[in-house]
Design an enzyme around this catalytic site. Structure first.
Site, PDB file in Angstrom:
ATOM      1  N   ILE A  18       0.824  -1.204   0.000  1.00  0.00           N
ATOM      2  CA  ILE A  18       0.000   0.000   0.000  1.00  0.00           C
ATOM      3  C   ILE A  18       0.859   1.255   0.000  1.00  0.00           C
ATOM      4  CG2 ILE A  18      -1.603   1.349   1.412  1.00  0.00           C
ATOM      5  CD1 ILE A  18      -2.895  -1.324   2.255  1.00  0.00           C
ATOM      6  N   TYR A 152      -2.393  -6.888  16.751  1.00  0.00           N
ATOM      7  CA  TYR A 152      -2.598  -6.125  15.521  1.00  0.00           C
ATOM      8  C   TYR A 152      -3.911  -5.349  15.592  1.00  0.00           C
ATOM      9  CZ  TYR A 152      -3.209  -5.122  10.540  1.00  0.00           C
ATOM     10  OH  TYR A 152      -3.402  -4.490   9.332  1.00  0.00           O
ATOM     11  N   THR A 189      -1.595  -7.499  -1.200  1.00  0.00           N
ATOM     12  CA  THR A 189      -0.215  -7.051  -1.070  1.00  0.00           C
ATOM     13  C   THR A 189       0.656  -8.274  -0.773  1.00  0.00           C
ATOM     14  OG1 THR A 189      -0.421  -6.693   1.318  1.00  0.00           O
ATOM     15  CG2 THR A 189      -1.013  -4.839  -0.133  1.00  0.00           C
ATOM     16  N   PRO A 190       1.983  -8.110  -0.785  1.00  0.00           N
ATOM     17  CA  PRO A 190       2.863  -9.264  -0.525  1.00  0.00           C
ATOM     18  C   PRO A 190       2.614  -9.972   0.799  1.00  0.00           C
ATOM     19  CG  PRO A 190       4.126  -7.477  -1.496  1.00  0.00           C
ATOM     20  CD  PRO A 190       2.745  -6.922  -1.240  1.00  0.00           C
TER      21      PRO A 190
END
Length: 259
Positions: A18, A152, A189-190
């Site tokens: 991002i 998280y 994303t990765p």
């Protein structure tokens, strides 16, 4: 249109995903982009490909932010994007019962402390002009509980709330410095690659991971960058202390019709 023409924009954690998409988008819109990342090799490569400036930055370290403030003393836009899930080194317990205090603290140190320091830097870099845009990347996980990724979720929820405190503080000082948060859900994303793999069942895995999303697909980094661009631009000068969800309809409720 070059909606960010000549605006100095600092983006953290922008070597990939991002952050990189935002850096590329801002550059295309005429911004003077300072791409920062802890990974110096990947950050330098990304900056070279985009055509912007790279500065190494460990968002956890106050000394790194002090160094950046001398190198980039004024900024128009700061995007606090750098973050970790806690699973970067493998699948360790992050549920409320088994997560270690060290792992809990490390996730908060990067995600929350890094955002706090980034906001503090941004205020110092913007208050001379009295205007600017601070954009904090939170998460859909900051709006709902995530039992298997408690640290998280907690850190992203705190980013949401701190963004509002920053917005109110800046308004209280009489500055036109805005602060908003973006809450992406599943963005391709990765970070997802270890779960998706490269085998013949990759597509099936992707569909399974977004089965509960009404739009039935992953979001793309460019779609998050488009929201960041809007918040960074002068088109959003009355938008502060708010949050923008980009989740394919996930938080809207169920897409299923009642039986």
């Amino acid at each position: 249109m070059h909606r960010l023409k000549n605006k100095t924009c600092v983006i953290t954690g922008a070597a990939r995903g991002i952050g990189r998409a935002i850096a590329a988008c801002f550059h295309d819109e005429g911004a003077i982009v300072i791409l920062t990342d802890l990974d110096e090799a990947a950050g330098a490569d990304a900056a070279a490909e985009i055509g912007c400036r790279f500065e190494p930055l460990d968002v956890r370290e106050e000394s790194d932010w002090a160094r950046l403030s001398t190198l980039v003393p004024m900024a128009d836009v700061v995007v606090n994007n750098a973050g970790i899930t806690g699973f970067e080194a493998g699948m360790t317990p992050h549920d409320p019962e088994h997560a270690s205090l060290a792992d809990w603290r490390e996730v908060h140190r990067v995600n929350l402390d890094g955002t706090f320091l980034g906001c503090r830097y941004a205020i110092g870099a913007m208050k001379g002009k009295g205007t600017g845009s601070i954009i904090n990347i939170s998460s859909r996980s900051g709006l709902v509980g995530i039992p298997g990724a408690a640290a998280y979720a907690s850190s992203k929820a705190a980013i949401r709330n701190h963004s509002k405190s920053v917005a109110l503080y800046c308004a209280q000082q009489g500055w036109k410095i805005r602060c908003n948060s973006i809450h992406p859900a599943a963005i391709l994303t990765p970070i997802w690659e270890p779960m998706l793999g490269t085998g013949p069942d990759r597509d099936a895995r992707m569909q399974a991971l977004v089965a509960d999303t009404p739009l039935k697909r992953f979001g793309m980094p460019d779609e998050v960058a488009a929201i960041a661009l809007m918040l960074a631009s002068d088109e959003a000068t009355y938008v502060t202390g708010t949050e923008v969800n980009i989740d394919g309809g996930l938080l809207a409720g169920s897409a299923a019709s009642p039986g």
